[in-house]
Design a protein around this motif. Structure first.
Motif, PDB file in Angstrom:
ATOM      1  N   LEU A  20       0.847  -1.169   0.234  1.00 58.55           N
ATOM      2  CA  LEU A  20       0.042  -0.013  -0.071  1.00 58.55           C
ATOM      3  C   LEU A  20       0.890   1.229  -0.024  1.00 58.55           C
ATOM      4  N   GLU A  21       2.080   1.356   0.669  1.00 59.03           N
ATOM      5  CA  GLU A  21       2.805   2.398   0.758  1.00 59.03           C
ATOM      6  C   GLU A  21       3.715   2.720  -0.549  1.00 59.03           C
ATOM      7  N   ALA A  22       3.733   1.545  -1.255  1.00 53.92           N
ATOM      8  CA  ALA A  22       4.345   1.588  -2.525  1.00 53.92           C
ATOM      9  C   ALA A  22       3.455   2.182  -3.661  1.00 53.92           C
ATOM     10  N   LEU A  23       2.207   1.588  -3.357  1.00 52.43           N
ATOM     11  CA  LEU A  23       1.055   1.910  -4.396  1.00 52.43           C
ATOM     12  C   LEU A  23       1.025   3.560  -4.373  1.00 52.43           C
ATOM     13  N   SER A  24       0.976   4.145  -3.050  1.00 49.51           N
ATOM     14  CA  SER A  24       0.795   5.589  -2.804  1.00 49.51           C
ATOM     15  C   SER A  24       1.881   6.206  -3.591  1.00 49.51           C
ATOM     16  N   GLU A  25       2.918   5.742  -3.445  1.00 47.06           N
ATOM     17  CA  GLU A  25       4.049   6.437  -4.096  1.00 47.06           C
ATOM     18  C   GLU A  25       4.078   6.403  -5.774  1.00 47.06           C
ATOM     19  N   LEU A  26       3.354   5.277  -6.234  1.00 46.01           N
ATOM     20  CA  LEU A  26       3.391   4.853  -7.643  1.00 46.01           C
ATOM     21  C   LEU A  26       2.096   5.883  -8.021  1.00 46.01           C
ATOM     22  N   LEU A  27       1.145   6.246  -7.183  1.00 36.45           N
ATOM     23  CA  LEU A  27       0.165   6.988  -7.531  1.00 36.45           C
ATOM     24  C   LEU A  27       0.248   8.378  -7.501  1.00 36.45           C
ATOM     25  N   GLY A  28       1.394   8.912  -6.648  1.00 37.63           N
ATOM     26  CA  GLY A  28       1.566  10.089  -6.194  1.00 37.63           C
ATOM     27  C   GLY A  28       0.810  10.733  -5.129  1.00 37.63           C
ATOM     28  N   SER A  29       0.047   9.749  -4.576  1.00 37.26           N
ATOM     29  CA  SER A  29      -0.891  10.466  -3.290  1.00 37.26           C
ATOM     30  C   SER A  29      -1.277   9.390  -2.607  1.00 37.26           C
ATOM     31  N   LYS A  30      -1.274   9.426  -1.429  1.00 41.10           N
ATOM     32  CA  LYS A  30      -1.550   8.525  -0.324  1.00 41.10           C
ATOM     33  C   LYS A  30      -3.213   7.797  -0.306  1.00 41.10           C
ATOM     34  N   VAL A  31      -2.951   6.508  -0.794  1.00 36.85           N
ATOM     35  CA  VAL A  31      -4.417   5.699  -0.719  1.00 36.85           C
ATOM     36  C   VAL A  31      -5.150   5.889   0.543  1.00 36.85           C
TER      37      VAL A  31
END
Length: 333
Positions: free
Chosen positions: A230-241
């Motif tokens: 989830l942390e990596a996904l937030s980084e990929l998206l450019g905003s916190k999920v």
């Protein structure tokens, strides 16, 4: 989402009501038929591969390299999807499951990968994700020196979780089907399917409790992995999920005796689904995932009358490699 996507799942997979199990369990149970997603026996990996292979196409890749267990649905689906898109595949098979017979190493997904034209290489260490990725990258360098453009689909944490985007998209699909659920039960292995569905539902304001059923690690290890994804996904998206610690719910009651091994809880779940609804589950993933539902109904964590969605992620090709285990679990009369 501003990410390249190769369209492999061209139709919405149905959500079906399971009337017999609903009556038996005292809940309103539905199934998301992602076993029908994609090509060559389908499955959840098709949704993940849309984004990996979209990235590969952007790089004009000619060869796709991927690693997984000997009976990995991911590598089989990658071989089929890459063939459809005009790319060749090198699949690396990791020895993760102990005490297997010859059929396990030659039938099921292994046979299909060969039929699909994949080059097969082996990696003996079954629990070394970083090492498996490194071996793929070494093989990719050989491809590069031969004048071909390779694309590696990594396994270990620390890589952009492109595959999770596929299940963020699947969450939107579920909502588009007018499906409002109290609980969603889904497999939790690499973490991309589980984290993607959870992040996707929360991102569009859906509060359903998402329960990940362990197929490769125990609950403690898997909770850590989902949080990392989830942390990596937030980084990929450019905003916190918009996911809290309380949103990460993990159950490992059917994980024993370990990855790729059929235990009593999973065998009972296979029989319950097949004999109640005529739907077949696989011993590695979906049987262990569905096993969570009757267990959590019994202990009250899924309240009576709840509207529940079971995500069937496929994996049926591996059935043919598990003949010995299945015969032991379901002996001839």
């Amino acid at each position: 989402m501003p990410f390249a996507r190769a369209e492999l799942v061209s139709a919405i997979t149905p959500i079906e009501h399971l009337p017999n199990l609903s009556a038996r369990l005292g809940i309103d149970l539905h199934i998301k038929r992602d076993d029908l997603a994609g090509t060559t026996m389908g499955g959840n990996k098709s949704r993940q591969l849309e984004y990996y292979l979209g990235a590969a196409q952007q790089k004009n890749a000619q060869t796709v390299l991927i690693t997984g267990a000997v009976q990995s649905n991911f590598v089989r689906t990658a071989a089929a999807s890459a063939a459809k898109l005009g790319m060749r595949t090198i699949v690396q098979l990791e020895d993760r499951v102990p005490d297997v017979d010859a059929l396990y190493g030659s039938n099921g997904n292994v046979l299909l990968a060969r039929l699909l034209g994949a080059e097969v290489m082996r990696y003996a260490a079954g629990e070394d994700e970083a090492g498996a990725d490194a071996a793929l990258r070494e093989r990719a360098e050989i491809e590069r020196k031969a004048g071909r453009v390779p694309y590696v689909i990594p396994l270990a944490l620390g890589n952009p979780p492109l595959g999770a985007l596929g299940y963020m998209r699947a969450a939107e699909e579920v909502v588009s089907q007018d499906a409002d659920f109290d609980v969603v039960v889904i497999g939790s292995g690499s973490g991309l399917t589980h984290a993607g569905m959870l992040a996707g539902l929360r991102s569009i304001g859906q509060p359903a409790r998402v329960i990940g059923s362990c197929v490769r690690r125990d609950a403690t290890q898997q909770t850590q992995r989902i949080n990392t994804v989830l942390e990596a996904l937030s980084e990929l998206l450019g905003s916190k999920v918009p996911v809290t610690d309380a949103d990460v719910v993990i159950w490992d009651g059917a994980f024993s005796p370990g990855y790729g091994q059929l235990g009593p809880s999973a065998a009972q779940a296979m029989a319950m689904m097949a004999q109640s609804e005529g739907i077949v589950l696989d011993p590695v993933y979906t049987a262990k995932v569905f096993a969570a539902i009757p267990a959590l109904v019994d202990n009250g964590e899924i309240p009576e009358g709840s509207r529940v969605l079971f995500v069937h992620t496929g994996g049926l090709a591996s059935l043919f490699a598990y003949q010995s285990s299945l015969e032991n679990a379901f002996p001839h009369p």
